[in-house]
Each structure stands twice: as C-alpha cells, then as structure tokens.
Design an enzyme around this catalytic site. Sequence first.
Site, short mmCIF file in Angstrom:
data_model
loop_
_atom_site.label_atom_id
_atom_site.label_comp_id
_atom_site.label_asym_id
_atom_site.label_seq_id
_atom_site.Cartn_x
_atom_site.Cartn_y
_atom_site.Cartn_z
N LYS A 72 -21.45 -31.42 -45.06
CA LYS A 72 -19.87 -31.35 -45.17
C LYS A 72 -19.20 -30.10 -45.15
O LYS A 72 -19.83 -29.26 -46.06
CB LYS A 72 -19.39 -32.57 -46.07
CG LYS A 72 -19.44 -33.87 -45.73
CD LYS A 72 -18.99 -34.55 -46.97
CE LYS A 72 -19.31 -36.06 -46.65
NZ LYS A 72 -18.63 -36.77 -45.34
N ARG A 131 -24.30 -46.40 -43.91
CA ARG A 131 -24.84 -47.46 -43.27
C ARG A 131 -26.29 -47.54 -43.28
O ARG A 131 -26.92 -48.63 -43.23
CB ARG A 131 -24.41 -47.22 -41.58
CG ARG A 131 -24.91 -45.92 -40.99
CD ARG A 131 -24.10 -45.58 -39.89
NE ARG A 131 -22.78 -44.88 -40.20
CZ ARG A 131 -21.96 -44.51 -39.40
NH1 ARG A 131 -22.17 -44.73 -38.15
NH2 ARG A 131 -20.80 -44.06 -39.60
N1 BES Z 1 -18.70 -41.11 -47.16
C1 BES Z 1 -18.36 -40.66 -45.80
C2 BES Z 1 -17.21 -41.41 -45.62
C3 BES Z 1 -16.02 -40.86 -46.09
C4 BES Z 1 -15.27 -39.75 -45.44
C5 BES Z 1 -15.26 -41.75 -46.91
C6 BES Z 1 -14.16 -39.32 -46.21
C7 BES Z 1 -13.84 -41.25 -47.44
C8 BES Z 1 -13.47 -40.06 -47.27
C9 BES Z 1 -19.63 -41.14 -45.01
O1 BES Z 1 -20.93 -41.02 -45.52
C10 BES Z 1 -19.56 -40.32 -43.82
O2 BES Z 1 -19.58 -38.96 -44.22
N2 BES Z 1 -19.30 -40.78 -42.70
C11 BES Z 1 -19.19 -39.73 -41.36
C12 BES Z 1 -19.90 -40.61 -40.45
C13 BES Z 1 -19.75 -39.68 -39.08
C14 BES Z 1 -20.93 -38.56 -39.24
C15 BES Z 1 -20.40 -40.63 -37.90
C16 BES Z 1 -17.48 -39.54 -41.26
O3 BES Z 1 -16.99 -40.87 -41.28
O4 BES Z 1 -17.14 -38.75 -40.84
ZN ZN Z 2 -21.68 -39.02 -45.32
#
Ligand code: BES
Ligand code: ZN
Length: 514
Positions: free
Chosen positions: A291, A365
């Site tokens: 990230k 997931r």
């Molecule tokens: N934990 C994150 C989702 C999240 C992001 C929660 C911001 C709260 C605030 C999750 O694990 C994630 O990173 N999801 C990705 C999925 C994508 C790579 C398909 C996302 O939402 O960007």
């Molecule tokens: Zn994530």
Amino acid sequence: MTINLLSKEIDTLTCPTLVVFSKTSTQSSSKKDKGPVVIVTHSDLAKKLATVIEEKTITGKHQETVTFREFNHKNYRNVVVVGLGKDAEINHESVRQSMASAYEAVKALNSKEAAVDFDGIISNTSDSNEMASFAKAVAEGLMLTSYVFDELKSSTAKKSKKDDSQLNIHVASKMANDKAVKAAFNEGLIIGSVVNYSRRLGDLPGNLMTPTLLANSAKSAATGLANMKVTIWDKARIKKERMGGLLGVSMGSDQDPRFIIMEYKGAAPSKKSVCFVGKGLTFDCGGISIKPSAGMEEMKYDMCGGANVIGTLIAIAKLKLKINAIGLVASTENLAGPSATKPGDVHTARNGKTFEVNNTDAEGRLILADALSYATELKPQIIVDAATLTGAMVMALGNTHTGYFTRNAPLKETIEAAASASGEWVWNMPLTDFHVKDMKGTFADLSNISSGKGAGSATAAAFLEQFVGEGIPWAHFDIAGTGWAVGNRLPYCPKKGASGAMVRTFVEIAKKYV
Ligand code: BES
Ligand code: ZN
Ligand code: ZN
C-alpha cells in the site's frame, strides 16, 4: 464511571448536577403561525427558565446543551438542559445521541456526580416498549460516549485525567422499577461496555494487538461467562486444518496466525447455531502489492470485523440469550517478509477451491474463505460476517452506512429489522452472478481480484460467496467505511478511533433467533 437507574423523584436527590431536557412541539392549528413551542420537560424548571426560553437561549434543538452553573435548583448546584429535538421525531437513536451531549456537558462541569431526569425523555409516551427502548438508549448512549483510548499516553498527557472513573450518573425515573425498563437499561449498559471493549481492541496499534494478543483477549474476556467456550488454533493446527488462505496471508510475517473459535450454548444442543465470522487482520500493509505510505497506519483497524465479532459473542453470553452462537475470527498480519505470498501464487482454501493471489492486498477475502468454509461445516442456521474488506466500500457509502450483501430475502428482512432496532445504518448492496463471473481464475478456480471494472465491494462479496455452503442463509457486512473515524457523524463515537460498528446490530440479529 458508574451509571445506575434510580427509582427516585428527581427533585429529591442531592447531587452537583441535574440534567433535564428541552424539545419543540408543533402548535395546534389555531396557533400555528407562531411556530413550534419550546418545552422544558421539568415543570418547575420550565417556569424558572421561561425568560431564557423566550430569549431563545433554549431552543429545544436536538443535541443543544445549555448549562447553568450555580443555578441552585433544590439540592442541585448546576442545571444542564439538553435538546431532544422535535417532539414527533424523538426516537431511540436521537435519544442515544442526546445522551452524548448530556455526558459532554457533565464532563465539562467537572462534576463527579450527575442526575438525569429520564421522565423528561419519556414524557410524551405511554408505550411501555418505547419507554424500554429509550431506557436502553440512555444507558448505551452514556456508556458509548464515556469511551476514551488514552492508555498509551503518559499520565500528564492523558485527556481523561479528570478521571471519568469517578463519575457517577444516576438516571432517575418513576419507571425505574418497571421490569421491562430495568432489563432494557441493563442491556444498554452491557452492550455499551462490550462495544467499548471492541473499540479498544481496534484502537490498540499493531505492535500491541497481534493475532496472538487478539486471541488471548477473546479468551480472557470470555473467562467466567456461563456456557461459553473459546478455542484457539495456532499455526500448526491451522496448517493441519488445511486453511490455505489464512496460512498464505500469514507467510509474510513473523507473527503467527490464530484462528479463534467462540462457542456459546444458551439453548438445546439440537438448536442450530447463529454463526458470526470476522476479519481479524491485525495489520495490513498490503503484502508484496504494498500500500502507499500515506494513511497506512490506519490499517491497524483491519481487525475491527474480528474485534466486533468477539464483542458480539461476549454480549450474547452476558445477555444470556437463549440461542446457540458461534464466533469465528481468522487473524493474521499481512506483511511483505521474505516468505510472503507473491502475486500469481496459488493457494488452496479449506473447502478445496484454489485461488490465484493476483493482488496480495486483497487478503481479507482469503482468510475469510477458510473461516466461511469452516462455518459451513458447522451447519449453522445463518452465517453473518463483518470485515473491513474493501476501499471501494468507503467510496460507495462513506462513513454513514455499512453496506451488506445477501441473496437471502428472509435474512435481508431480519437484518433491516435488527438495524432499525439497533440504530445503526445499513444499506443493502447488489450481489449477482455477474460479480461471481468476474472472480474466475485463469490458472486456478478463482482470482482474488476482479477481471471486471468497478464494483470492488460486490466482487469481493462474490468471492466470499464461493466458500459458503449452498442453502445456508449468509450475509456479508463490509465495515471498511464505518469501522473507525465516524466521529464527525455520531456524537457517541470517538472522532478518529474505532466505532465498534455492527456489534449492536449483530446482537439484534442474534435476538431474532431466540
Ligand atoms: N483492508 C483493506 C480494505 C480497506 C481499505 C479498508 C481502506 C478500509 C480502508 C483490504 O485488505 C484491501 O486492501 N483491499 C483492496 C482490494 C483490492 C486490491 C482488490 C482495496 O480495497 O483496495
Ligand atoms: Zn489489503
Ligand atoms: Zn485488509
């Protein structure tokens, strides 16, 4: 802090601070042109405050607080008047929010003790169910507002150095001996304190809230609760149980994963369980698909689904609900260590389905896949999960509503009824076969990211659905937008910290299966 329900005439107490209420009421048709009337619900004080009302210092507006220091009404030194809003619009959620104003006003006075005139809140109703629901809202609202997370600050910097622990709030009412009102008030105290417990787990940073510590916390919170058993699976057991998703995500970290199983037996063994599943990602840096740095610290909250499921089970046990309930929390870190899962890697979930990890940041997931597979094997009556699953959910609904997905109409109805009883806002989101199609893999059964454009929360839900047994009613709650930092909207939630979202709604769902 203590909050108690007192069967006493409000004017007979001796206490530094009295909290009474104001509201507005629409006039009868002949006087309509004069606009709404402002009412102070305590008759003696209404007379004393007539000029202040006339001067529009007290307007009855929802959440307005007007404090009179050294007012010396009876044996009270200070009087606080809290606005309930328009008479016809007062409901349990508006009362919960008004209690946040009451709590803040009492705290600002530095009072160690305060009395709340509950009869002012119920002055307009003779419906005993409504009185009970307002009693619950008062207890919950006060308890939820009292939450502070400052245990990591040195003592001089603590915000709570005025010491909330010494604050006693008496809620006085002529209804205090009514069985239903009393029970509802106690329920509000239990739920409020459990939500605060879950919030603390969320607020603790990643170094102090690892999968092991989360599991230990669930275990110790459940100690001494009747009919509750907590089992923790360590890494070796997780491997043995073929939880390839949870294991795969954990490989980038030195911290071992944990799988938390909470079992509450409040009904006959033949009665099917209500099963709650939570994402317990104690820190999510994204893994190899790392990230951006800005805001990454917020990913300590990625275990809020898990924390709130643990809280739900604790609340169910404390309320002694006559149901059987199961709480499952898959917990790990998602880091980028040398053994971390790489983009393109394929793992096998507990139910035998294989998936390509095309983005290691879509990890929630993968751990839920195993938890939902295991939940399915337990043959529950329903499965409900909570997860901070997708950034797309934050884009779609912000911090107002928790989006939920289900294809089961009766469960949808149950959820809507539960949420209107809890006061939490939920919104039904679409989940279709098109979303499922987008999650097909090229080299494995599934891909963990969508081949389509947009609908990131729905395609994540479609992925999860592949691990839920056919015929089991299931709903997925994406709390990514509501799990923390909702304080600009909800006065009884910390502005930046964990909210405890869905604990209240999940308890209401559980109550539907009594
Ligand atoms: N934990 C994150 C989702 C999240 C992001 C929660 C911001 C709260 C605030 C999750 O694990 C994630 O990173 N999801 C990705 C999925 C994508 C790579 C398909 C996302 O939402 O960007
Ligand atoms: Zn994530
Ligand atoms: Zn995550």
